[in-house]
Design a protein around this motif. Structure first.
Motif, PDB file in Angstrom:
ATOM      1  N   GLU A 287       0.536  -6.764   1.553  1.00 13.54           N
ATOM      2  CA  GLU A 287      -0.151  -6.171   0.403  1.00 13.54           C
ATOM      3  C   GLU A 287       0.121  -6.946  -0.886  1.00 13.54           C
ATOM      4  O   GLU A 287      -0.682  -6.921  -1.823  1.00 13.54           O
ATOM      5  CB  GLU A 287       0.266  -4.713   0.232  1.00 13.54           C
ATOM      6  CG  GLU A 287      -0.569  -3.971  -0.807  1.00 13.54           C
ATOM      7  CD  GLU A 287      -0.177  -2.511  -0.940  1.00 13.54           C
ATOM      8  OE1 GLU A 287       0.842  -2.243  -1.619  1.00 13.54           O
ATOM      9  OE2 GLU A 287      -0.873  -1.656  -0.381  1.00 13.54           O
ATOM     10  N   LEU A 288       1.257  -7.649  -0.936  1.00  9.55           N
ATOM     11  CA  LEU A 288       1.579  -8.472  -2.105  1.00  9.55           C
ATOM     12  C   LEU A 288       0.476  -9.497  -2.365  1.00  9.55           C
ATOM     13  O   LEU A 288       0.241  -9.895  -3.500  1.00  9.55           O
ATOM     14  CB  LEU A 288       2.921  -9.179  -1.874  1.00  9.55           C
ATOM     15  CG  LEU A 288       3.438 -10.082  -2.996  1.00  9.55           C
ATOM     16  CD1 LEU A 288       3.762  -9.266  -4.246  1.00  9.55           C
ATOM     17  CD2 LEU A 288       4.669 -10.849  -2.550  1.00  9.55           C
ATOM     18  N   TYR A 289      -0.220  -9.917  -1.299  1.00  8.54           N
ATOM     19  CA  TYR A 289      -1.278 -10.919  -1.414  1.00  8.54           C
ATOM     20  C   TYR A 289      -2.660 -10.299  -1.218  1.00  8.54           C
ATOM     21  O   TYR A 289      -3.613 -10.982  -0.825  1.00  8.54           O
ATOM     22  CB  TYR A 289      -1.052 -12.029  -0.383  1.00  8.54           C
ATOM     23  CG  TYR A 289       0.326 -12.645  -0.504  1.00  8.54           C
ATOM     24  CD1 TYR A 289       0.659 -13.448  -1.594  1.00  8.54           C
ATOM     25  CD2 TYR A 289       1.305 -12.410   0.458  1.00  8.54           C
ATOM     26  CE1 TYR A 289       1.915 -13.998  -1.717  1.00  8.54           C
ATOM     27  CE2 TYR A 289       2.570 -12.964   0.339  1.00  8.54           C
ATOM     28  CZ  TYR A 289       2.865 -13.754  -0.749  1.00  8.54           C
ATOM     29  OH  TYR A 289       4.127 -14.298  -0.872  1.00  8.54           O
ATOM     30  N   ASP A 290      -2.757  -8.987  -1.509  1.00  3.89           N
ATOM     31  CA  ASP A 290      -4.034  -8.257  -1.450  1.00  3.89           C
ATOM     32  C   ASP A 290      -4.650  -8.272  -0.053  1.00  3.89           C
ATOM     33  O   ASP A 290      -5.875  -8.332   0.097  1.00  3.89           O
ATOM     34  CB  ASP A 290      -5.029  -8.823  -2.472  1.00  3.89           C
ATOM     35  CG  ASP A 290      -4.522  -8.694  -3.898  1.00  3.89           C
ATOM     36  OD1 ASP A 290      -3.907  -7.671  -4.215  1.00  3.89           O
ATOM     37  OD2 ASP A 290      -4.736  -9.630  -4.695  1.00  3.89           O
TER      38      ASP A 290
ATOM     39  N   THR B 247      -1.922   4.607   6.847  1.00  6.55           N
ATOM     40  CA  THR B 247      -1.295   3.286   6.899  1.00  6.55           C
ATOM     41  C   THR B 247      -1.060   2.740   5.502  1.00  6.55           C
ATOM     42  O   THR B 247       0.010   2.177   5.214  1.00  6.55           O
ATOM     43  CB  THR B 247      -2.181   2.313   7.700  1.00  6.55           C
ATOM     44  OG1 THR B 247      -2.332   2.803   9.038  1.00  6.55           O
ATOM     45  CG2 THR B 247      -1.552   0.917   7.743  1.00  6.55           C
ATOM     46  N   ARG B 248      -2.042   2.880   4.625  1.00  7.30           N
ATOM     47  CA  ARG B 248      -1.886   2.382   3.245  1.00  7.30           C
ATOM     48  C   ARG B 248      -0.741   3.075   2.540  1.00  7.30           C
ATOM     49  O   ARG B 248      -0.019   2.458   1.741  1.00  7.30           O
ATOM     50  CB  ARG B 248      -3.194   2.562   2.488  1.00  7.30           C
ATOM     51  CG  ARG B 248      -4.287   1.586   2.916  1.00  7.30           C
ATOM     52  CD  ARG B 248      -5.644   1.973   2.393  1.00  7.30           C
ATOM     53  NE  ARG B 248      -6.674   1.056   2.884  1.00  7.30           N
ATOM     54  CZ  ARG B 248      -7.953   1.370   3.025  1.00  7.30           C
ATOM     55  NH1 ARG B 248      -8.371   2.603   2.720  1.00  7.30           N
ATOM     56  NH2 ARG B 248      -8.823   0.492   3.480  1.00  7.30           N
ATOM     57  N   GLU B 249      -0.545   4.353   2.829  1.00  5.00           N
ATOM     58  CA  GLU B 249       0.577   5.084   2.240  1.00  5.00           C
ATOM     59  C   GLU B 249       1.906   4.507   2.718  1.00  5.00           C
ATOM     60  O   GLU B 249       2.839   4.313   1.934  1.00  5.00           O
ATOM     61  CB  GLU B 249       0.466   6.562   2.612  1.00  5.00           C
ATOM     62  CG  GLU B 249       1.608   7.428   2.109  1.00  5.00           C
ATOM     63  CD  GLU B 249       1.643   7.580   0.594  1.00  5.00           C
ATOM     64  OE1 GLU B 249       2.714   7.967   0.070  1.00  5.00           O
ATOM     65  OE2 GLU B 249       0.622   7.294  -0.056  1.00  5.00           O
ATOM     66  N   LYS B 250       1.994   4.192   4.012  1.00  4.00           N
ATOM     67  CA  LYS B 250       3.213   3.594   4.560  1.00  4.00           C
ATOM     68  C   LYS B 250       3.463   2.212   3.961  1.00  4.00           C
ATOM     69  O   LYS B 250       4.598   1.871   3.604  1.00  4.00           O
ATOM     70  CB  LYS B 250       3.105   3.485   6.086  1.00  4.00           C
ATOM     71  CG  LYS B 250       3.083   4.808   6.806  1.00  4.00           C
ATOM     72  CD  LYS B 250       2.843   4.615   8.299  1.00  4.00           C
ATOM     73  CE  LYS B 250       2.720   5.943   9.035  1.00  4.00           C
ATOM     74  NZ  LYS B 250       2.404   5.759  10.467  1.00  4.00           N
TER      75      LYS B 250
ATOM     76  N   THR C  26      -0.651   0.223  12.186  1.00  9.26           N
ATOM     77  CA  THR C  26      -0.385   1.637  11.902  1.00  9.26           C
ATOM     78  C   THR C  26       1.082   1.885  11.561  1.00  9.26           C
ATOM     79  O   THR C  26       1.405   2.845  10.873  1.00  9.26           O
ATOM     80  CB  THR C  26      -0.759   2.524  13.107  1.00  9.26           C
ATOM     81  OG1 THR C  26      -0.056   2.065  14.263  1.00  9.26           O
ATOM     82  CG2 THR C  26      -2.264   2.462  13.371  1.00  9.26           C
ATOM     83  N   GLU C  27       1.962   0.998  12.044  1.00 14.25           N
ATOM     84  CA  GLU C  27       3.394   1.136  11.782  1.00 14.25           C
ATOM     85  C   GLU C  27       3.952  -0.180  11.269  1.00 14.25           C
ATOM     86  O   GLU C  27       4.605  -0.929  11.994  1.00 14.25           O
ATOM     87  CB  GLU C  27       4.140   1.569  13.054  1.00 14.25           C
ATOM     88  CG  GLU C  27       3.756   2.942  13.581  1.00 14.25           C
ATOM     89  CD  GLU C  27       4.149   4.074  12.631  1.00 14.25           C
ATOM     90  OE1 GLU C  27       5.089   3.870  11.821  1.00 14.25           O
ATOM     91  OE2 GLU C  27       3.523   5.138  12.702  1.00 14.25           O
TER      92      GLU C  27
END
Length: 348
Positions: free
Chosen positions: A141-144, A198-201, A132-133
């Motif tokens: 996310e760079l690796y999906d 979380t995805r926004e962060k 969450t943080e």
């Protein structure tokens, strides 16, 4: 999806722990977190991640492979493996869960199968916990890899005063069945809200949009021969810290120990950053720190993907960024190479 009030988390741990070993992240004396076997009074850490990854449960730092007992000229071979108990690891983050698939592809999906590793994987149930943080050093996310929707036998989310659970595998379903008396069925709306936040962060983290276009098999020689490695490797101490905290590093050495009445043969973690790594009777194939440094990052970003359908051998956990004593890490390598003009393939 099932829920449990967060206030009943200890009851959940007690129920799971009554059926076999349960491991959770626990704060250590240094104020960081390590996985520790749960027992009454032990509290789960709120740290984002453990110092070392959960890989340790399946590929431990040291492991006894075989024993040889001597009786005169007679040699008795003893297999030290014992039937493992089923165990549960709770609180594994998405990056570490993704690393299991990378190690599995080498130790289980290739021949010969590593039966020591496979045995542990079959007995272990992984309960992942959504982030969450995320930290500024995270770049999964760079690796999906979706930090808000971690893979595992069971996925868990802590939000709105409750713990939410979703089983993903047969092992996960069996675990949920064993604790279902504590749970209530619920919809996923609260979890979906948390996931969006979380995805926004994650999308705003500094390293999630790094360019990996230069790291492909068709550019291997140009990258291998780039002069950039001279400068990048200059400050490397060869300490191996980056490989020891890395969830996807899986190299080991096999050594023998004289017990007085026989020999114990064991394997232990090894590091491509060490001067005696893969040393053979004739010579060491990589004699300089530059060559060893280059090997590590070429393997992560080029060699492994060439053999494994483009999958990079990195999960963006950020541990190497946090642990390297001279702040040299995979992100700095990627950024430096991206800023370096392309060189002719094969040229020096």
């Amino acid at each position: 999806m099932y829920t449990l009030p967060l206030s009943q988390l200890d009851t959940l741990f007690e129920t799971i722990g009554a059926n076999g070993p349960l491991y959770i992240p626990v704060d250590n004396t240094s104020g960081k977190a390590d996985f520790k076997r749960w027992e009454k009074g032990v509290r789960m850490s709120s740290a984002l991640k453990t110092v070392r990854s959960a890989k340790d449960f399946f590929f431990p730092k040291t492991e006894n492979l075989v024993n040889f007992r001597m009786n005169g000229k007679k040699i008795e071979v003893e297999d030290p493996r014992k039937e493992l108990e089923d165990f549960v690891v709770f609180g594994v983050r998405a990056c570490d869960a993704a690393s299991f698939a990378i190690v599995d592809d080498v130790y289980i999906n290739q021949k010969p199968v590593d039966t020591y590793y496979k045995n542990r994987r079959e007995h272990g149930t992984v309960v992942t916990l959504a982030c969450t943080e995320p930290a500024q050093t995270c770049f999964c996310e760079l690796y999906d890899i979706d930090a808000s929707d971690p893979k595992g036998d069971v996925s868990a989310w802590i939000t709105d005063g409750s713990v939410y659970f979703r089983s993903n595998t047969d092992k996960g379903s069996r675990l949920i069945d064993g604790i279902k008396i504590l749970l209530k069925e619920n919809d996923a709306k609260t979890v979906e809200t948390q996931q969006s936040e979380t995805r926004e962060k994650v999308s705003k983290l500094p390293f999630v949009n790094l360019d990996l276009s230069k790291y492909s098999g068709d550019k291997m020689l140009a990258l291998f021969n780039s002069k950039v490695w001279d400068n990048l490797s200059e400050t490397c101490l060869g300490c191996g810290t980056c490989t020891y905290v890395c969830p996807t590093c899986m190299c080991f050495d096999v050594r023998s120990f004289d017990t007085g009445d026989g020999i114990k043969q064991f394997r232990c973690w090894d590091s491509c950053m060490y001067s005696d790594f893969t040393k053979m009777a004739a010579a060491n194939p990589r004699l300089t720190q530059k060559e060893r440094f280059r090997q590590r990052f070429m393997h992560k970003l080029v060699y492994y993907p060439m053999e494994h359908n483009g999958v990079k051998s990195c999960v963006g956990c950020g541990r190497c960024l946090e642990s390297c004593p001279i702040h040299m890490n995979i992100v700095k390598v990627i950024k430096t190479i991206n800023e370096t003009p392309d060189q002719p393939e094969g040229g020096r």
